[in-house]
Design a protein around this motif. Structure first.
Motif, PDB file in Angstrom:
ATOM      1  N   PRO A 121       3.432   2.136  -1.135  1.00 50.28           N
ATOM      2  CA  PRO A 121       1.967   2.254  -1.205  1.00 50.28           C
ATOM      3  C   PRO A 121       1.503   3.702  -1.066  1.00 50.28           C
ATOM      4  N   ARG A 166      -1.398   1.361   3.377  1.00 52.19           N
ATOM      5  CA  ARG A 166      -1.724   0.385   2.344  1.00 52.19           C
ATOM      6  C   ARG A 166      -2.576   1.093   1.304  1.00 52.19           C
ATOM      7  N   THR A 181      -4.452   0.492  -2.877  1.00 55.17           N
ATOM      8  CA  THR A 181      -4.663  -0.432  -3.993  1.00 55.17           C
ATOM      9  C   THR A 181      -3.589  -0.157  -5.049  1.00 55.17           C
ATOM     10  N   VAL A 182      -3.312  -1.155  -5.888  1.00 54.33           N
ATOM     11  CA  VAL A 182      -2.343  -0.958  -6.973  1.00 54.33           C
ATOM     12  C   VAL A 182      -2.821   0.173  -7.887  1.00 54.33           C
ATOM     13  N   GLN A 208       1.899  -4.073 -11.071  1.00 58.83           N
ATOM     14  CA  GLN A 208       1.371  -5.172 -10.263  1.00 58.83           C
ATOM     15  C   GLN A 208       1.895  -5.036  -8.844  1.00 58.83           C
ATOM     16  N   ASN A 209       1.169  -5.655  -7.897  1.00 58.52           N
ATOM     17  CA  ASN A 209       1.595  -5.605  -6.500  1.00 58.52           C
ATOM     18  C   ASN A 209       2.945  -6.297  -6.371  1.00 58.52           C
ATOM     19  N   SER A 267      -3.754 -10.354  -2.665  1.00 62.34           N
ATOM     20  CA  SER A 267      -2.951  -9.185  -3.056  1.00 62.34           C
ATOM     21  C   SER A 267      -2.647  -9.153  -4.546  1.00 62.34           C
ATOM     22  N   THR A 318      -2.653  -8.491  -8.107  1.00 60.92           N
ATOM     23  CA  THR A 318      -3.407  -7.472  -8.855  1.00 60.92           C
ATOM     24  C   THR A 318      -2.604  -6.997 -10.047  1.00 60.92           C
ATOM     25  N   SER A 359     -10.247  -4.972  -5.251  1.00 65.75           N
ATOM     26  CA  SER A 359      -8.785  -4.886  -5.139  1.00 65.75           C
ATOM     27  C   SER A 359      -8.425  -4.726  -3.681  1.00 65.75           C
ATOM     28  N   VAL A 419      -2.738  -2.943  -0.786  1.00 66.08           N
ATOM     29  CA  VAL A 419      -1.504  -3.714  -0.622  1.00 66.08           C
ATOM     30  C   VAL A 419      -0.342  -2.802  -0.249  1.00 66.08           C
ATOM     31  N   SER A 420       0.842  -3.373  -0.367  1.00 66.83           N
ATOM     32  CA  SER A 420       2.064  -2.674   0.010  1.00 66.83           C
ATOM     33  C   SER A 420       2.738  -2.116  -1.246  1.00 66.83           C
ATOM     34  N   ILE A 457       4.476  -1.731  -4.997  1.00 64.33           N
ATOM     35  CA  ILE A 457       4.129  -2.247  -6.327  1.00 64.33           C
ATOM     36  C   ILE A 457       5.348  -2.174  -7.250  1.00 64.33           C
TER      37      ILE A 457
END
Ligand code: NDG
Length: 303
Positions: free
Chosen positions: A84, A95, A97-98, A111-112, A265, A267, A291, A294-295, A297
């Motif tokens: 991330p 964390r 966003t994608v 994508q995540n 999550s 995305t 969004s 997340v962690s 991707i």
């Protein structure tokens, strides 16, 4: 092999080892707890093909889902597991966003991927990113997806020994929850008895499997192309349960697949822009949906 002797640390693992998976699986699989396939390598073709779909969840059914399927021609050279916000993100329990992670890395499609601790933000499970070993799960047993140095695609359960192997090491590795398809057959019942229940936070493992939600998954087809899958949804209201995801992927020729982080999550990002409809409300609620940060991707990048 030695994984029979390794205890599970921190009480996160199941009360059994890989020995249990082997003892309880049919003779069909012998001693193996994961599947390995050579990846395809079509260097003349475009890196990937991305399709949007609106499909009934069950053929002929009345519940429809919106999603994306991305077929990657040369996974070894064009697919990365990314932390991330960039390298070091997991170490800082970051964390992002994608979109943020994908823009910084120049991903064509993203994508995540991995699960995270929603309290502390820690990345969960194994993470190897572009040949860098970021963290290992300490033997916690969940469905894994990895690419080895020679391009072999690996899906399933890995012992700590497999994860740390140096002869043909993983260059990309990420952990999901639930091995959806093994050798073309639904493998959810087996996942229920084998996997750690603590990685995901949507109820029990059985609830997590049975609930309709937004989902992401990764698999491969008969040619060794990597298949990224993302569908929109809203937990308990729209989307797919994991039986439906497994059937859907099977119908489109996917051979092995694991489920990745879903729900809010889930995305999908194209050229750095959001291309899916996430289910989380925005905070503050100045706009309707946002969004999630997340962690890890999965990123498809140019060769
Ligand atoms: C999503 C997951 C949840 C997980 C969280 C953080 C689904 C349906 O992200 O299980 O704990 O990784 O996949 N929900 O909300």
């Amino acid at each position: 092999d030695d994984d029979l002797l390794l205890p599970y640390a921190h009480g996160h693992g199941p009360s059994h080892s890989h020995r249990h998976v082997r003892d309880c699986q049919s003779v069909l699989y012998g001693n193996t707890t994961h599947e390995s396939r050579p990846s395809s390598n079509h260097s003349g073709l475009p890196v990937a093909e991305s399709t949007v779909f609106v499909e009934p969840v069950v053929p002929g059914g009345s519940r429809w889902v919106y999603g994306h399927m991305t077929v990657v021609q040369d996974p070894l050279r064009t697919v990365s597991v990314l932390e991330p916000g960039g390298p070091g993100g997991c170490g800082m329990s970051k964390r992002a966003t994608v979109e943020e992670t994908a823009q910084a890395a120049g991903c064509l499609y993203a994508q995540n991927a991995g699960f995270f601790n929603t309290n502390g933000g820690q990345c969960l499970g194994n993470v190897v990113s572009d040949g860098r070993k970021v963290q290992d799960s300490n033997g916690v047993q969940n469905a894994q997806f990895g690419i080895r140095r020679d391009g072999t695609l690996v899906f399933g359960y890995l012992s700590q020994e497999d994860v740390l192997d140096q002869s043909n090491p993983f260059v990309q590795l990420v952990s999901g929850v639930v091995w959806l398809l093994r050798n073309g057959e639904v493998y959810i019942n087996q996942s229920l008895t084998a996997e750690c229940d603590k990685t995901q936070e949507t109820g029990t493992l059985l609830d997590f499997i049975n609930v309709v939600s937004a989902r992401t998954a990764v698999g491969h087809d008969a040619e060794g192309k990597l298949i990224l899958f993302q569908i929109d949804g809203q937990t308990r209201q729209r989307g797919m349960n994991l039986w439906e995801v497994a059937e859907f992927l099977k119908q489109y020729g996917v051979i092995n697949a694991i489920n990745l982080d879903g729900g809010g999550s889930s995305t999908y990002v194209m050229d750095g822009s959001l291309a899916s409809y996430p289910s989380d409300s925005c905070e503050p609620r100045s706009r309707p949906r946002c969004s999630r940060r997340v962690s890890t991707i999965l990123c498809v990048h140019p060769r």
